[in-house]
Scaffold this motif. Structure first.
Motif, PDB file in Angstrom:
ATOM      1  N   LEU A  63      38.128  39.824  40.175  1.00  9.67           N
ATOM      2  CA  LEU A  63      37.682  39.168  41.402  1.00  9.67           C
ATOM      3  C   LEU A  63      38.864  38.730  42.253  1.00  9.67           C
ATOM      4  N   ASP A  64      39.937  38.282  41.615  1.00  9.87           N
ATOM      5  CA  ASP A  64      41.138  37.909  42.373  1.00  9.87           C
ATOM      6  C   ASP A  64      41.705  39.112  43.104  1.00  9.87           C
ATOM      7  N   LEU A  65      41.795  40.259  42.407  1.00  8.34           N
ATOM      8  CA  LEU A  65      42.306  41.467  43.054  1.00  8.34           C
ATOM      9  C   LEU A  65      41.384  41.897  44.189  1.00  8.34           C
ATOM     10  N   ALA A  66      40.080  41.835  43.956  1.00  3.93           N
ATOM     11  CA  ALA A  66      39.120  42.218  44.997  1.00  3.93           C
ATOM     12  C   ALA A  66      39.294  41.353  46.237  1.00  3.93           C
ATOM     13  N   ASN A  67      39.394  40.056  46.052  1.00  5.68           N
ATOM     14  CA  ASN A  67      39.566  39.157  47.199  1.00  5.68           C
ATOM     15  C   ASN A  67      40.903  39.388  47.900  1.00  5.68           C
ATOM     16  N   GLN A  68      41.922  39.715  47.126  1.00 13.94           N
ATOM     17  CA  GLN A  68      43.226  40.028  47.711  1.00 13.94           C
ATOM     18  C   GLN A  68      43.143  41.268  48.599  1.00 13.94           C
ATOM     19  N   LEU A  69      42.441  42.290  48.128  1.00 12.71           N
ATOM     20  CA  LEU A  69      42.271  43.511  48.914  1.00 12.71           C
ATOM     21  C   LEU A  69      41.482  43.237  50.190  1.00 12.71           C
ATOM     22  N   VAL A  70      40.482  42.404  50.080  1.00 14.63           N
ATOM     23  CA  VAL A  70      39.679  42.039  51.253  1.00 14.63           C
ATOM     24  C   VAL A  70      40.548  41.368  52.308  1.00 14.63           C
ATOM     25  N   ILE A  71      41.374  40.430  51.877  1.00 13.67           N
ATOM     26  CA  ILE A  71      42.192  39.665  52.821  1.00 13.67           C
ATOM     27  C   ILE A  71      43.318  40.510  53.401  1.00 13.67           C
ATOM     28  N   GLN A  72      44.000  41.250  52.544  1.00 13.30           N
ATOM     29  CA  GLN A  72      45.203  41.970  52.983  1.00 13.30           C
ATOM     30  C   GLN A  72      44.891  43.237  53.772  1.00 13.30           C
ATOM     31  N   HIS A  73      43.753  43.851  53.492  1.00 13.04           N
ATOM     32  CA  HIS A  73      43.484  45.170  54.073  1.00 13.04           C
ATOM     33  C   HIS A  73      42.189  45.228  54.872  1.00 13.04           C
ATOM     34  N   LEU A 111      39.150  44.748  54.051  1.00 14.28           N
ATOM     35  CA  LEU A 111      38.057  45.407  53.353  1.00 14.28           C
ATOM     36  C   LEU A 111      36.944  44.394  53.107  1.00 14.28           C
ATOM     37  N   GLU A 112      35.927  44.786  52.348  1.00 16.79           N
ATOM     38  CA  GLU A 112      34.818  43.870  52.080  1.00 16.79           C
ATOM     39  C   GLU A 112      34.340  44.025  50.649  1.00 16.79           C
ATOM     40  N   LEU A 113      33.898  42.929  50.061  1.00 17.56           N
ATOM     41  CA  LEU A 113      33.240  43.007  48.766  1.00 17.56           C
ATOM     42  C   LEU A 113      31.930  43.770  48.919  1.00 17.56           C
ATOM     43  N   PHE A 114      31.592  44.554  47.921  1.00 21.49           N
ATOM     44  CA  PHE A 114      30.348  45.331  47.953  1.00 21.49           C
ATOM     45  C   PHE A 114      29.169  44.374  47.847  1.00 21.49           C
ATOM     46  N   SER A 115      28.382  44.307  48.896  1.00 21.52           N
ATOM     47  CA  SER A 115      27.339  43.286  49.003  1.00 21.52           C
ATOM     48  C   SER A 115      26.207  43.485  47.996  1.00 21.52           C
ATOM     49  N   LYS A 116      26.039  44.706  47.466  1.00 20.01           N
ATOM     50  CA  LYS A 116      24.956  44.968  46.519  1.00 20.01           C
ATOM     51  C   LYS A 116      25.340  44.616  45.082  1.00 20.01           C
ATOM     52  N   ASN A 117      26.603  44.266  44.878  1.00 18.89           N
ATOM     53  CA  ASN A 117      27.086  44.018  43.528  1.00 18.89           C
ATOM     54  C   ASN A 117      27.200  42.521  43.259  1.00 18.89           C
ATOM     55  N   ASP A 118      26.932  42.140  42.024  1.00  8.90           N
ATOM     56  CA  ASP A 118      27.127  40.756  41.599  1.00  8.90           C
ATOM     57  C   ASP A 118      28.584  40.613  41.167  1.00  8.90           C
ATOM     58  N   ASN A 119      29.461  40.415  42.139  1.00 10.60           N
ATOM     59  CA  ASN A 119      30.899  40.410  41.869  1.00 10.60           C
ATOM     60  C   ASN A 119      31.294  39.196  41.041  1.00 10.60           C
ATOM     61  N   SER A 120      32.135  39.434  40.023  1.00 12.82           N
ATOM     62  CA  SER A 120      32.513  38.376  39.104  1.00 12.82           C
ATOM     63  C   SER A 120      33.905  38.636  38.560  1.00 12.82           C
ATOM     64  N   GLU A 121      34.367  37.745  37.688  1.00 12.97           N
ATOM     65  CA  GLU A 121      35.678  37.908  37.063  1.00 12.97           C
ATOM     66  C   GLU A 121      35.690  39.012  36.017  1.00 12.97           C
ATOM     67  N   LEU A 122      34.536  39.563  35.711  1.00  8.88           N
ATOM     68  CA  LEU A 122      34.455  40.677  34.774  1.00  8.88           C
ATOM     69  C   LEU A 122      34.374  42.018  35.483  1.00  8.88           C
ATOM     70  N   PHE A 123      33.728  42.028  36.651  1.00 13.49           N
ATOM     71  CA  PHE A 123      33.426  43.288  37.352  1.00 13.49           C
ATOM     72  C   PHE A 123      33.273  42.977  38.831  1.00 13.49           C
ATOM     73  N   ALA A 124      34.093  43.612  39.646  1.00 13.37           N
ATOM     74  CA  ALA A 124      34.003  43.426  41.095  1.00 13.37           C
ATOM     75  C   ALA A 124      34.094  44.785  41.767  1.00 13.37           C
ATOM     76  N   ALA A 125      33.482  44.898  42.924  1.00 13.14           N
ATOM     77  CA  ALA A 125      33.501  46.152  43.675  1.00 13.14           C
ATOM     78  C   ALA A 125      33.853  45.867  45.126  1.00 13.14           C
ATOM     79  N   VAL A 126      34.754  46.685  45.667  1.00  5.67           N
ATOM     80  CA  VAL A 126      35.198  46.552  47.052  1.00  5.67           C
ATOM     81  C   VAL A 126      34.823  47.822  47.800  1.00  5.67           C
ATOM     82  N   GLY A 127      34.172  47.657  48.965  1.00  3.79           N
ATOM     83  CA  GLY A 127      33.813  48.803  49.779  1.00  3.79           C
ATOM     84  C   GLY A 127      32.332  48.822  50.089  1.00  3.79           C
ATOM     85  N   ASN A 128      31.780  50.035  50.189  1.00  4.13           N
ATOM     86  CA  ASN A 128      30.365  50.202  50.506  1.00  4.13           C
ATOM     87  C   ASN A 128      29.847  51.469  49.846  1.00  4.13           C
TER      88      ASN A 128
END
Length: 217
Positions: free
Chosen positions: A146-156, A158-175
C-alpha cells in the motif's frame, strides 16, 4: 492506464521464444542472443536472458469481454489451463466484474487471460492470438504494497484501482486497461501455491497522454 512495454527475465531465451511463437502464436518483433520482444496486442513483452534467474512472474492479458469461452477452447488446444477448483478453470472476480483463466509459460510464469465486462471491447471475429488486446496486469512484489501504491499515485499521477480492496497485503494501481498488482513477498500467486518473489521488472506506462518508465527490483 496502459502497459505499453513490459521487460522481465528468463533463464532460457530460446525456449521462451519457442513458447510464445509456437504455442501462443504471438509475433516476434525482435530477437537476439540474449533478448526477445513479442507483440501482445497493443503491448510489447520483452524477455532478457539471465542464466542464473530462478524465479517466476505473474502477468495478464486482456481479451475481448465476449470471448472467454472461445479463449478457453483455443488455449486448451495449445496447453493445460490451471484448475481453480473442482475441475473448473474460470476464476470469478465479482467486485472487478471480470472472469479469468490461468496457465503457465515455459518459464513457470503464471499467465492469465482476463475478460473485463466493464470495458467496451467485444469482438465478432473468432478468438485467435490476434484477440489478445494488451498486457493488462503485471505483479510487483514489495514489502509494503500500500505504501508503494500510494507513492506511485503521488509521484506519477496514477490512481488506486477503485474496484480493489487495497491493503497492506495487496494493492492495485491503475484501471481495467492496465494494472500494477502489488503484493507482499511470499504471498501465493492466485490460483497457485507459488509464493511471490521480488524480481527485476521494467514497465512503460501511458497514463493521461503522459508516458513513464518504472523500474522495480
Amino acid at each position: 492506464m496502459k502497459l505499453q512495454h513490459l521487460q522481465i527475465q528468463t533463464n532460457d531465451i530460446h525456449q521462451t521464444a519457442a513458447f510464445y511463437q509456437n504455442i501462443l502464436h504471438l509475433p516476434i518483433l525482435k530477437k537476439d542472443s540474449n533478448s526477445i520482444s513479442i507483440q501482445a496486442g497493443e503491448s510489447v513483452l520483452k524477455f532478457i536472458e539471465n542464466p542464473q534467474f530462478d524465479s517466476i512472474y505473474h502477468f495478464a492479458f486482456n481479451i475481448p469481454k465476449n470471448k472467454l469461452q472461445e479463449a478457453i477452447e483455443w488455449t486448451t488446444n495449445q496447453l493445460d489451463l490451471i484448475v481453480i477448483e473442482d475441475a473448473n478453470v474460470i476464476a470469478n472476480f465479482e467486485s472487478w466484474n471480470a472472469n479469468a483463466v490461468y496457465f503457465y509459460d515455459n518459464n513457470g510464469n503464471i499467465l492469465e487471460f482476463i475478460a473485463r465486462y466493464d470495458l467496451d471491447n467485444a469482438q465478432t471475429e473468432s478468438f485467435s492470438p490476434k484477440s489478445i488486446l494488451n498486457i493488462s496486469e503485471i505483479g510487483i512484489v514489495n514489502e509494503h504494497p500500500l505504501d508503494l501504491a500510494n507513492q506511485l499515485v503521488i509521484q506519477h499521477d496514477l490512481e488506486l484501482f477503485s474496484k480493489n480492496d487495497n491493503s497492506e497485503l495487496f494493492a492495485a494501481v491503475g484501471n481495467d486497461e492496465g494494472l500494477l498488482i502489488i503484493v507482499r513477498p511470499g504471498r501465493n500467486w492466485y490460483p497457485t501455491q507459488t509464493p511471490s518473489e521480488s524480481n527485476s521488472t521494467e514497465v512503460r506506462i501511458e497514463n493521461n497522454e503522459a508516458q513513464m518508465d518504472l523500474k522495480f527490483s
